[in-house]
Design a protein around this motif. Structure first.
Motif, mmCIF file in Angstrom:
data_model
loop_
_atom_site.group_PDB
_atom_site.id
_atom_site.type_symbol
_atom_site.label_atom_id
_atom_site.label_comp_id
_atom_site.label_asym_id
_atom_site.label_seq_id
_atom_site.Cartn_x
_atom_site.Cartn_y
_atom_site.Cartn_z
ATOM 1 N N ASN A 1 30.811 45.636 45.873
ATOM 2 C CA ASN A 1 31.060 44.909 47.122
ATOM 3 C C ASN A 1 32.448 44.283 47.115
ATOM 4 O OD1 ASN A 1 30.655 42.906 45.267
ATOM 5 N ND2 ASN A 1 28.919 41.957 46.295
ATOM 6 N N GLN B 1 36.103 44.843 47.827
ATOM 7 C CA GLN B 1 36.937 45.738 48.636
ATOM 8 C C GLN B 1 38.152 46.241 47.869
ATOM 9 O OE1 GLN B 1 36.213 47.114 51.555
ATOM 10 N NE2 GLN B 1 38.103 48.264 51.442
ATOM 11 N N THR C 1 37.028 49.131 45.560
ATOM 12 C CA THR C 1 36.676 50.357 46.279
ATOM 13 C C THR C 1 37.904 51.000 46.916
ATOM 14 O OG1 THR C 1 36.027 49.091 48.228
ATOM 15 C CG2 THR C 1 34.280 49.673 46.695
ATOM 16 N N SER C 2 38.849 50.192 47.357
ATOM 17 C CA SER C 2 40.067 50.716 47.955
ATOM 18 C C SER C 2 40.918 51.465 46.923
ATOM 19 C CB SER C 2 40.880 49.577 48.580
ATOM 20 O OG SER C 2 42.101 50.055 49.059
#
Length: 149
Positions: free
Chosen positions: A113, A115, A118-119
């Motif tokens: 969760n 960001q 994950t980016s």
């Protein structure tokens, strides 16, 4: 019968040594990168290590159980008819092995969760398989070293 990777690599007395060797493997793989993309990988890697020392070791330690699970069927197949070394075996089966290993990080990234993680992962993932395949001979050597001790 050959020892399972789980028994050989995840043993509490050996785990730290395994993670140390795998962290060294990552350092060596990054150092071997060249060209523009290699320069970007080296720069990013150095920045991450400077900002958060120990992050590579910690990440490997966190993911080790799942990586071992992904490698176990390949270790079993290799031991059924061992020819050469495990690194050569992994390289000869690069597609399924790299997909199994990347499946671990893909699942982890999907669950995150955060960001920023994950980016960055989504930007690095397209070259991921190429980089994993390049590391398979070294990975096999590390695995075999610890599995045969």
């Amino acid at each position: 019968m050959a020892v399972t990777l789980k028994a050989a690599l995840l043993d509490s007395d050996k785990r730290g040594y395994v993670v140390d060797d795998l962290a060294k493997l990552v350092d060596e793989e990054v150092a071997d990168k060249s060209g523009l993309s290699g320069g970007m990988i080296k720069t990013g890697y150095a920045a991450v290590k400077k900002i958060k020392p120990g992050i590579i070791w910690g990440a490997i330690n966190t993911l080790l159980d799942e990586f071992v699970e992904a490698l176990e069927p390949h270790w079993t197949a290799y031991n059924a008819s061992p020819t050469g070394d495990f690194g050569a075996y992994l390289a000869a089966h690069a597609q399924p092995v790299s997909e199994a290993l990347l499946g671990v990080t893909d699942r982890r990234a999907e669950k995150s969760n955060r960001q920023a993680i994950t980016s960055v992962y989504s930007k690095l993932r397209p070259k991921g398989q190429e980089n994993v395949i390049a590391a398979l001979p070294r990975l096999g050597a590390v695995v075999e070293k610890h599995a045969q001790q």
